[in-house]
Write a protein that holds these residues in place. Structure first.
Motif: not given
Length: 692
Positions: A282-291, A398-412
């Motif tokens: 969440h913290a990294m996500f906010i920082q990426s949005e601002s930068n 969002s951070a949760e969706d990003l983690l979920a997307s990575a999980a789908l890629a890992l499943h594949q």
């Protein structure tokens, strides 16, 4: 006003007024709030009493002296109920206030009589009409004469107040209360003496002004001194308690920090766990949005960790995980994230890149860091990792969706085999949306009775008779139709719904077998598949026993199938759980035998009755000599261990014939019947009985 007596009275008026003010101030910090306020009123009333005495004594004539005397009477009358109320405020008995209210009521009548009577309530007649000469030579109006019954009543009330005060003081002295002080006792005695002298003056036996106000002044000073000391002690105690509370709060904060650290960190690798990873993301996500920079999530799954645990022991597996964590932590860029999400799964957060190419380079560096062999006690291991990557803002918002997307890629990536890397792409988004929708709908599916059981028969190879019906769950989705278990069982395990669904399957299968028994199908049993989480549930034995009792069945009427890979994750614990189930008389079998990794030593110890040969070996039994040899070896292993073997996936007569020739005990597959709905399964059993 230059007379000494006048000066003394004026000084006492000021002193009593000051005492009243002090008592009011102390009421804020004292634990005796009501008593302090009442005492402030008494001090002020005594100040007015003293001032009225001064006006009487210095009156220009008798009429003025009588008028001032009535005010003296008023304030003296008011003092009696006030003193009663003060003691009641210090007392802790309920009847104390009732007595003070009674005294106040009597005082009201005396006050009215005081202003109606010509000389006030004290005197029926006066003995002298001229000012008298005091012992030290001063002239003053001191009234004396024949007293009235009202005066007697007030004296009795005053005497009662004195006795009440004395009794209270004696009681608190026995209890060693802080107000049982010698100075207070002397002051009370002085008031009693000066009040008695006032009574003698009223009767004409003495020619002295009323001195009770001066006696009370001593009591007021001593009382305020004690209250001030009490307040100081109370303040000191509050400071001590406040300091102790501050220390306790600091200790609690430290404990909370330790507790929060334990909740958000993995004890083995000392990396953040899932909760800690989400906070950091969440913290990294906010920082990426601002930068206006990109960030990515790289999920790494250590392949074959279960094999290491089974062959080298859990100590070696743990050491391997610790070394993986150290390598990832060393290679991760400053401010990045490295966390352990599960048994063999790690997450790396990558941030601060303007382009996807920068993220790709860092991903390659991370994978290169974990590629070299790992040294564990007694051996060197070459490990592979399956990996999935998702990038913000391309793949999630969002951070949760990003983690979920990575999980789908890992499943594949895992589907593609060990050591593969996959990046999330838009085609998986639909899968993600469907997964979320199914998860939400799955929560209410059991309550809405959307689950059904289909049954596939297991045939005795020797006799051709049905000996078992395997229960297979289906989700009758209102819009998607019949959903297979491989679609929703992983979701049920992820959301924690598997326990309730598994209990329903066992109960429904037992009830169906009881129904078939009532219809005459007495030589069959039912088999139910257990998920990984179900086997780990502490109340699984109670669930099974309750289902059997409700259906009126014996333990041998139910067979539970456990996947081989689940058993090998924790063989010792699996043995303990299976032993508990076997004591209930339940039959146990290993499902999908040969697809995972089994330690033959553990296989010998597992308290099972049978194992099922996976369909992947049966499929090519007539085409592949290797598959035929594997099936023959499995049958021989089962015979040597005293176990039954079930061949699943039998699709034609040739496969069935070869399996019978090898000595396989039970056959199951589309050649005999597909999974059937309840009515179709019942018809299948009825047809078999007619043929027989």
């Amino acid at each position: 006003m230059d007379a000494p007596i006048a000066s003394l009275y004026l000084i006492s008026v000021g002193a009593l007024a000051m005492c009243s003010f002090q008592a009011a101030l102390l009421a804020r910090s004292s634990s005796y709030v009501r008593a302090c306020w009442v005492f402030a009123v008494i001090c002020f009333t005594f100040a007015l009493f003293q001032y009225a005495n001064l006006r009487q004594q210095l009156a220009p004539d008798l009429a003025a002296a009588i008028a001032a005397h009535k005010w003296v009477n008023l304030f003296s009358l008011l003092l009696v109920p006030q003193i009663w109320y003060l003691i009641a405020a210090l007392d802790d008995r309920k009847r104390a206030f009732f007595l003070s209210y009674f005294v106040a009521g009597v005082t009201l009548f005396l006050v009215a009589d005081n202003f109606v009577s010509p000389f006030g309530y004290r005197f029926a007649s006066l003995a002298a009409e001229a000012p008298c000469k005091l012992p030290w030579g001063e002239q003053a109006f001191l009234l004396a004469g024949e007293t009235t019954p009202a005066y007697t009543v007030n004296r009795l009330l005053s005497l009662g107040a004195a006795l009440y005060a004395a009794a209270f003081c004696i009681r608190v002295r026995r209890e060693r209360a802080r107000f049982s002080n010698r100075v207070v006792w002397l002051s009370v005695a002085l008031i009693v003496v000066t009040t008695a002298m006032g009574g003698a003056t009223d009767a004409g036996r003495l020619q002295l002004p009323y001195l009770s106000g001066f006696g009370f002044l001593c009591l007021a000073a001593s009382y305020l001194l004690l209250v001030r000391r009490e307040a100081a002690r109370s303040m000191t105690e509050k400071i001590r308690i406040s300091a102790a509370l501050e220390r306790e709060v600091e200790s609690h904060k430290l404990s909370s920090l330790r507790f929060e650290h334990a909740l958000t960190n993995d004890a083995l690798t000392r990396l953040p766990n899932r909760a800690g990873a989400l906070e950091k993301l969440h913290a990294m996500f906010i920082q990426s949005e601002s930068n206006l920079t990109r960030m990515a999530v790289l999920l790494l799954d250590l392949d074959r960790l279960a094999i290491i645990n089974g062959t080298r022991g859990y100590e070696a597996g743990n050491q391997l995980l610790v070394e993986v964590a150290q390598r990832l932590r060393q290679d991760c860029s400053k401010g990045g994230l490295v966390a352990r999400l599960g048994s063999a799964r790690f997450v790396v957060g990558i941030a601060g890149h303007k382009t996807v190419a920068g993220i790709e380079r860092e991903v390659e560096e991370i994978l290169a860091a974990v590629k070299p062999p790992f040294s564990v006690p007694g051996t060197v291991l070459n490990m592979t990792f399956s990996a999935g990557v998702a990038v913000y803002p391309d793949h999630a918002a969002s951070a949760e969706d990003l983690l979920a997307s990575a999980a789908l890629a890992l499943h594949q990536a895992r589907d593609a085999g060990p050591g593969n890397l996959r990046v999330f792409h838009p085609s998986l988004q639909q899968t993600l949306s469907e997964r979320i929708g199914l998860e939400n709908e799955l929560k209410g599916a059991l309550e809405k009775e959307q689950f059904v059981l289909h049954y596939q028969p297991q045939i005795c190879a020797a006799s051709g008779r049905v000996v078992c019906m395997e229960a297979l769950i289906r989700w009758h989705h209102p819009s998607l139709g019949l959903v297979m278990p491989d679609k929703f069982i992983p979701l049920a395990e992820a959301t924690g719904a598997i326990a309730a669904i598994g209990s329903w399957v066992i109960d429904a299968a037992c009830r169906q077998l009881a129904s078939w028994r009532e219809n005459g199908f007495i030589d069959i049993r039912v088999a139910v598949n257990l998920s990984a989480q179900q086997l780990l549930l502490s109340d699984l034995g109670d669930t099974v026993q309750a289902a059997l009792q409700r259906a009126g069945l014996q333990g041998a009427d139910l067979e539970l199938e456990i996947t081989e890979s689940v058993l090998m994750q924790d063989p010792q614990r699996s043995i303990e759980r299976l032993e508990a189930l076997r004591r209930l008389g339940v039959r146990l079998s290993i499902d999908d035998f040969g697809t995972g990794y089994s330690s033959l030593g553990y296989l010998k110890l597992l308290p099972v009755h049978a194992f099922k040969l996976d369909r992947s070996f049966v499929r090519d039994i007539g085409k592949s000599a290797k598959d035929l040899e594997i099936c023959a070896t499995a049958v021989g292993l089962a015979r040597n261990l005293g176990l039954e073997i079930v061949a699943e996936g039998v699709e034609d007569a040739s496969q069935a014939a070869q399996l019978r020739k090898l000595g396989c005990h039970l056959l199951q597959g589309y050649y005999f019947a597909r999974p059937l709905a309840v009515y179709a399964a019942t018809d299948f059993l009825a047809n078999e009985r007619r043929v027989a």
